[in-house]
Design an enzyme around this catalytic site. Structure first.
Site, short mmCIF file in Angstrom:
data_model
loop_
_atom_site.label_atom_id
_atom_site.label_comp_id
_atom_site.label_asym_id
_atom_site.label_seq_id
_atom_site.Cartn_x
_atom_site.Cartn_y
_atom_site.Cartn_z
N PRO A 120 1.03 -0.97 0.13
CA PRO A 120 -0.51 -0.01 -0.04
C PRO A 120 1.39 1.03 0.07
CG PRO A 120 -0.57 -1.55 1.46
CD PRO A 120 1.02 -1.89 0.96
N GLU A 121 0.47 1.96 -0.79
CA GLU A 121 0.74 3.62 -1.29
C GLU A 121 0.38 4.42 -0.29
OE1 GLU A 121 4.01 4.29 -3.75
OE2 GLU A 121 3.82 2.89 -4.19
N LYS A 126 0.43 6.95 5.09
CA LYS A 126 -0.20 5.09 4.84
C LYS A 126 -0.59 4.66 6.09
CE LYS A 126 3.99 4.28 3.12
NZ LYS A 126 4.46 2.94 2.74
N ARG A 169 14.44 -3.62 -0.88
CA ARG A 169 13.05 -2.99 -1.61
C ARG A 169 14.22 -3.55 -3.01
NH1 ARG A 169 9.84 0.17 0.52
NH2 ARG A 169 9.09 -0.42 3.00
#
Ligand SMILES: [Zn+2]
Length: 279
Positions: A2-3, A51, A250
């Site tokens: 999720p961003e 977030k 990442r």
């Protein structure tokens, strides 16, 4: 992952289902709140903060949640089959007369006094989709550590809140620099453009189910997820390497021609000399 735009959509959904209505069901499936009962209280609003999600409840309470990698809030109508995952992944259920909100796999779930919300989200930098957005402050925060790589600085929610790994990669492409470029070496014109560009990307996507950064037909993203296919701009093979501090790597995508700056080499080192994993 999720961003900020995903969290914004979740907040809209929850707000539409719960705000202004009285809770008729309250079921916490986490030991800490097993005896908490919110029934009879109205939900005031659901607000995204970076977030994080803040669900404010009558009586000065806030339910703070964070989706992290794969958490989700789903809203179901009465009689509708629940579809967010197996029952053991449910962390909380909040229901009104005609809607049920179910929180699945939420790694962060805490009930706070609304007056104490800052304890949960006070560390966040200016929120790209929030009323507190402040581009000068966001840029100043990013530049505070000039030796830090741009990619890591963009993901640090204390600098600015809302950017996840997809937008990190896409923003660096749009700025024409690699995610490994030290923030202090970002050319002045691009540094000045960065906060506005980041905000436009998130705003353009907050109501869409699929993220788009390109404006090109048939292609949603410039580099993210595209290695080793050709760069949409120059045709060079898009590269993939991990970026992180060792504890949280990442997958990071970039075009070695369109983006200037240091990058991991096949030998396992960045131009900056840090040990990297092989790609
Ligand atoms: Zn390219």
């Amino acid at each position: 992952m999720p961003e900020g735009d995903t969290v914004w959509q979740a907040a809209q959904r929850l707000h539409g289902a719960l705000a202004g209505r009285t809770l008729t069901r309250s079921d916490f499936r986490v030991p800490r709140y097993a005896t908490s009962d919110l029934t009879g209280r109205a939900v005031l609003d659901v607000t995204p903060r970076g977030k994080h999600l803040l669900t404010r409840i009558e009586g000065g309470l806030t339910l703070h949640s964070h989706l992290r990698m794969d958490g989700a809030w789903k809203v179901f109508a009465a009689g509708q089959r629940w579809s967010g995952g197996p029952a053991h992944q449910i962390r909380v259920i909040l229901g009104t007369a005609d809607r049920t909100a179910v929180g699945y796999r939420l790694p962060v779930l805490e009930l706070l006094r609304t007056a104490d919300e800052q304890r949960a989200v006070g560390h966040l930098g200016p929120d790209l989709l929030g009323p507190d957005w402040d581009p000068e402050q966001a840029l100043a925060n990013l530049r505070e550590d000039p030796a830090r790589s741009l990619g890591e600085a963009l993901l640090d929610q204390r600098n600015l809140a809302g950017i996840g790994n997809v937008y990190k990669c896409e923003l660096c492409f749009l700025l024409g620099v690699t995610p490994w470029l030290p923030v202090g070496e970002l050319p002045a014109d691009r540094a000045a453009a960065l906060p506005g560009l980041a905000k436009r990307l998130l705003e353009a996507n907050r109501d869409r189910p699929v993220r788009r950064t390109t404006g090109l037909r048939g292609h949603d993203l410039f580099v993210y997820g595209r290695a080793p296919r050709p760069c949409l701009r120059c045709g060079t093979s898009v590269r993939l390497a991990d970026q992180g501090d060792g504890s949280r790597e990442r997958p990071t995508y970039w075009c070695p021609v369109c983006q200037a700056g240091p990058a991991p080499r096949p030998g396992g080192y960045t131009a900056a000399g840090r040990r990297r994993k092989r790609t």
